[in-house]
Scaffold this active site. Structure first.
Site, PDB file in Angstrom:
ATOM      1  N   LYS A  11       0.709  -1.416  -0.124  1.00 49.14           N
ATOM      2  CA  LYS A  11      -0.135  -0.049  -0.210  1.00 49.14           C
ATOM      3  C   LYS A  11       0.841   1.313  -0.034  1.00 49.14           C
ATOM      4  O   LYS A  11       2.023   1.319   0.333  1.00 49.14           O
ATOM      5  CB  LYS A  11      -0.902  -0.037   1.325  1.00 49.14           C
ATOM      6  N   TYR A  51     -12.392  -2.336  -4.220  1.00 48.50           N
ATOM      7  CA  TYR A  51     -12.942  -2.515  -2.970  1.00 48.50           C
ATOM      8  C   TYR A  51     -14.408  -2.404  -2.958  1.00 48.50           C
ATOM      9  O   TYR A  51     -15.009  -2.155  -1.791  1.00 48.50           O
ATOM     10  CB  TYR A  51     -12.298  -1.321  -1.934  1.00 48.50           C
ATOM     11  N   PHE A  59     -15.990   2.624   6.574  1.00 49.16           N
ATOM     12  CA  PHE A  59     -14.441   2.922   6.419  1.00 49.16           C
ATOM     13  C   PHE A  59     -14.262   3.007   4.805  1.00 49.16           C
ATOM     14  O   PHE A  59     -12.960   3.305   4.401  1.00 49.16           O
ATOM     15  CB  PHE A  59     -13.606   1.887   6.839  1.00 49.16           C
ATOM     16  N   ARG A  87      -0.930 -14.605   3.966  1.00 51.09           N
ATOM     17  CA  ARG A  87      -1.634 -14.003   5.158  1.00 51.09           C
ATOM     18  C   ARG A  87      -1.030 -14.185   6.269  1.00 51.09           C
ATOM     19  O   ARG A  87      -0.995 -13.278   7.374  1.00 51.09           O
ATOM     20  CB  ARG A  87      -3.260 -14.668   5.151  1.00 51.09           C
ATOM     21  N   THR A  93      -5.009  -7.925  10.587  1.00 51.45           N
ATOM     22  CA  THR A  93      -5.193  -6.500   9.847  1.00 51.45           C
ATOM     23  C   THR A  93      -4.878  -5.240  10.710  1.00 51.45           C
ATOM     24  O   THR A  93      -4.356  -4.466  10.311  1.00 51.45           O
ATOM     25  CB  THR A  93      -6.660  -6.330   9.578  1.00 51.45           C
ATOM     26  N   ARG A 104       2.844  -6.773   8.944  1.00 50.68           N
ATOM     27  CA  ARG A 104       2.059  -5.603   9.748  1.00 50.68           C
ATOM     28  C   ARG A 104       2.734  -5.150  10.984  1.00 50.68           C
ATOM     29  O   ARG A 104       2.752  -4.000  11.229  1.00 50.68           O
ATOM     30  CB  ARG A 104       0.758  -6.036   9.892  1.00 50.68           C
ATOM     31  N   ASN A 114      -1.693  -0.029   6.813  1.00 55.17           N
ATOM     32  CA  ASN A 114      -1.247  -1.480   7.465  1.00 55.17           C
ATOM     33  C   ASN A 114      -0.471  -2.118   6.340  1.00 55.17           C
ATOM     34  O   ASN A 114      -0.217  -3.268   6.479  1.00 55.17           O
ATOM     35  CB  ASN A 114      -2.288  -2.352   8.018  1.00 55.17           C
ATOM     36  N   HIS A 117      -2.040  -5.704   1.482  1.00 47.58           N
ATOM     37  CA  HIS A 117      -3.343  -6.394   1.327  1.00 47.58           C
ATOM     38  C   HIS A 117      -2.913  -7.690   0.499  1.00 47.58           C
ATOM     39  O   HIS A 117      -1.929  -7.823  -0.334  1.00 47.58           O
ATOM     40  CB  HIS A 117      -4.049  -5.466   0.217  1.00 47.58           C
ATOM     41  N   GLU A 128      -9.185 -10.987  -7.662  1.00 45.98           N
ATOM     42  CA  GLU A 128      -8.344 -10.057  -7.637  1.00 45.98           C
ATOM     43  C   GLU A 128      -7.243  -9.956  -8.620  1.00 45.98           C
ATOM     44  O   GLU A 128      -6.737  -8.984  -8.991  1.00 45.98           O
ATOM     45  CB  GLU A 128      -7.886  -9.905  -5.983  1.00 45.98           C
TER      46      GLU A 128
END
Length: 140
Positions: A11, A51, A59, A87, A93, A104, A114, A117, A128
Site C-alpha cells: 500500500k 474495494y 470506512f 496471510r 489486519t 504488519r 497497514n 493487502h 483480484e
C-alpha cells in the site's frame, strides 16, 4: 498442498517508506515466487472497483482515499498454499494484534495504514489477480 496464486498489494505507506524490497524478500524467503508485479498509481475508479465489496461499510471512503494517496506495488505471488502463506506473513489486519515478525507488526503504522493487502480465499484471489493482470502478464 496445491500451487496457488494470490494478489499482494504493498500500500502507499509501504511504498512511500521504501519497503517494497524488504517485503518482497520476505515473500521469496517463504518460498513464494513473484510471477507478476508493477508499481501503479490507482485512480479513484480503480480503487472503488477493487474495494467495491466494502462499499456499504463506513470506512470505504477513507480506504479509497488512502489507496489513491500514492503509488502501490501490485504483485501476483505463486507457490504451495500461497494464499494462507501470504496471510500468515502479513499478520492480522490490526497491527496491534499482529504476531511479532509479521509484515504488519514490523511495518504498519495503523489499522488503516497497514502496509499490505492480500487475497483471503482462492475465489477472491482469482478475481483480484484478474482485476489487475491479464494472463499474458503473468510469468509462471
Amino acid at each position: 498442498m496445491a500451487i496457488e496464486r494470490t494478489l499482494s498489494i504493498i500500500k502507499p505507506d509501504g511504498v512511500k517508506r521504501n519497503l517494497i524490497g524488504q517485503i518482497l524478500s520476505r515473500f521469496e524467503a517463504a518460498g513464494l515466487t513473484i510471477v507478476a508485479g508493477r508499481l501503479q498509481q490507482l485512480s479513484r475508479a480503480e480503487a472503488e472497483g477493487f474495494y467495491a465489496v466494502h462499499k456499504a461499510r463506513p470506512f470505504f471512503k477513507d480506504l479509497v482515499d488512502f489507496m489513491i494517496s500514492g503509488p502501490v506495488f501490485i504483485s501476483v505471488l505463486e507457490g504451495e498454499g500461497a494464499i494462507a502463506k501470504n496471510r500468515d506473513l502479513m499478520g492480522a489486519t490490526n497491527p496491534k494484534e499482529a504476531a511479532a515478525g509479521t509484515i504488519r507488526a514490523d511495518f504498519a503504522e495503523s489499522i488503516d495504514a497497514n502496509t499490505v493487502h492480500g487475497s483471503d480465499a482462492p475465489e477472491t484471489a482469482a478475481v483480484e489477480v484478474a482485476y489487475f493482470f491479464r494472463s499474458i502478464e503473468i510469468c509462471g
